[in-house]
Design a protein around this motif. Structure first.
Motif, PDB file in Angstrom:
ATOM      1  N   ALA A 204       0.710  -1.229   0.007  1.00  0.00           N
ATOM      2  CA  ALA A 204       0.121  -0.016  -0.109  1.00  0.00           C
ATOM      3  C   ALA A 204       0.773   1.141  -0.091  1.00  0.00           C
ATOM      4  O   ALA A 204       0.448   2.348  -0.036  1.00  0.00           O
ATOM      5  CB  ALA A 204      -0.888   0.093   1.232  1.00  0.00           C
ATOM      6  N   GLY A 205       2.117   1.395   0.345  1.00  0.00           N
ATOM      7  CA  GLY A 205       3.082   2.437   0.444  1.00  0.00           C
ATOM      8  C   GLY A 205       2.742   3.161   1.427  1.00  0.00           C
ATOM      9  O   GLY A 205       2.985   4.524   1.559  1.00  0.00           O
ATOM     10  N   ALA A 206       2.441   2.486   2.488  1.00  0.00           N
ATOM     11  CA  ALA A 206       2.148   3.170   3.708  1.00  0.00           C
ATOM     12  C   ALA A 206       3.688   3.572   4.488  1.00  0.00           C
ATOM     13  O   ALA A 206       4.665   3.046   4.117  1.00  0.00           O
ATOM     14  CB  ALA A 206       1.617   2.262   4.897  1.00  0.00           C
ATOM     15  N   GLY A 207       3.629   4.870   4.954  1.00  0.00           N
ATOM     16  CA  GLY A 207       4.853   5.308   5.462  1.00  0.00           C
ATOM     17  C   GLY A 207       5.515   4.416   6.837  1.00  0.00           C
ATOM     18  O   GLY A 207       6.715   4.446   6.913  1.00  0.00           O
ATOM     19  N   ARG A 208       4.490   4.132   7.690  1.00  0.00           N
ATOM     20  CA  ARG A 208       5.054   3.536   9.005  1.00  0.00           C
ATOM     21  C   ARG A 208       4.038   2.308   9.347  1.00  0.00           C
ATOM     22  O   ARG A 208       2.863   2.666   9.022  1.00  0.00           O
ATOM     23  CB  ARG A 208       5.273   4.545  10.236  1.00  0.00           C
ATOM     24  CG  ARG A 208       6.361   5.244  10.214  1.00  0.00           C
ATOM     25  CD  ARG A 208       6.447   6.098  11.467  1.00  0.00           C
ATOM     26  NE  ARG A 208       5.454   7.011  11.630  1.00  0.00           N
ATOM     27  CZ  ARG A 208       5.017   7.692  12.716  1.00  0.00           C
ATOM     28  NH1 ARG A 208       5.578   7.396  13.833  1.00  0.00           N
ATOM     29  NH2 ARG A 208       4.140   8.447  12.792  1.00  0.00           N
TER      30      ARG A 208
END
Ligand code: ZN
Length: 246
Positions: A204-208
């Motif tokens: 999903a390309g989540a940051g953290r």
């Protein structure tokens, strides 16, 4: 926007550790996400219940909702003392109706049926609900503040749904009930392994990624190591009482 972990263990509490409950704040806006066993007592150490803007309940399994039925009494007392005049809105799935109906209590709390795909503004925070795959209707959530976006998986099994919930989030709060080798149990009970949580965050390309909903009997460090194994993004264990900036 800030996320404070009120409780994170499941499906029952441990000494000093509550079931899932998360307080999201921005300015005067205070949103409680889920309210399982032990959450109300912990919440009251950081926030008076009449200060809440709204409650978002992901689903009606009792490790997520049990304390909301007691929160009704606290808010009714606040109302009678003149500390709050408006009923607190509690957004949740409408099923099962016999439980959803209990969330409207006198003039203290008011149940609002939340629908996947729906977007609403609660004070300074914009909320979007998504359908999550579990063993009964569950809402994943995306909360957008002025400083960032928080996504919450709620309880869910592996699939496109959890990736869609996490898409583009700065912080993804994701359940990680099981560990490697327990994929069948995870799928059968509608949950994720820690590695699957990390896969969802990565795709999903989540940051953290913040791991939650790990049973108290599990070795949480093992969950953390397994989540770290395949992805190149910051991963941490949700810590009760801790606040994370989003
Ligand atoms: Zn749960």
């Amino acid at each position: 926007m800030q996320l404070q972990i009120i409780g994170h263990t499941a499906p029952f509490p441990a000494p000093g550790l509550a079931c899932p409950g998360y307080l999201v704040t921005e300015g005067e806006t205070r949103i409680l996400i889920d309210g399982g066993c032990g959450v109300l007592e912990r919440l009251l150490t950081v926030c008076a219940c009449e200060e809440l803007t709204a409650v978002l309940l992901s689903h009606f399994h009792f490790d997520h909702c049990s304390d909301l039925f007691v929160l009704r009494y606290a808010l009714d007392a606040s109302r009678r003392r003149g500390l709050r005049t408006e009923a607190l809105p509690i957004f949740s799935p409408s099923e099962p109706p016999e439980l959803a109906g209990l969330l409207t209590y006198r003039e203290a709390t008011r149940h609002v049926a939340a629908i996947p795909g729906e977007t609403l503004c609660l004070g300074a925070i914009r909320v979007r609900f998504l359908a999550a795959e579990h063993t009964l209707p569950v809402l994943g959530m995306v909360l957008e503040g002025t400083t960032g976006t928080l996504a919450y998986s709620a309880d869910c099994r592996w699939g496109d749904g959890v990736v869609a919930t996490a898409r583009g989030a700065d912080l993804f709060l994701c359940e990680a009930t099981f560990q490697d080798g327990e994929e069948d149990a995870a799928g059968a009970t509608g949950h994720l392994t820690a590695r699957q949580a990390a896969m969802a965050a990565g795709r999903a390309g989540a940051g953290r990624l913040l791991l939650t909903h790990i049973p108290a009997a599990a070795d949480r460090q093992v969950s953390l190591e397994q989540a770290h194994a395949d992805v190149d993004l910051p991963v941490a264990l949700a810590e009760a009482g801790r606040t994370y900036c989003v």
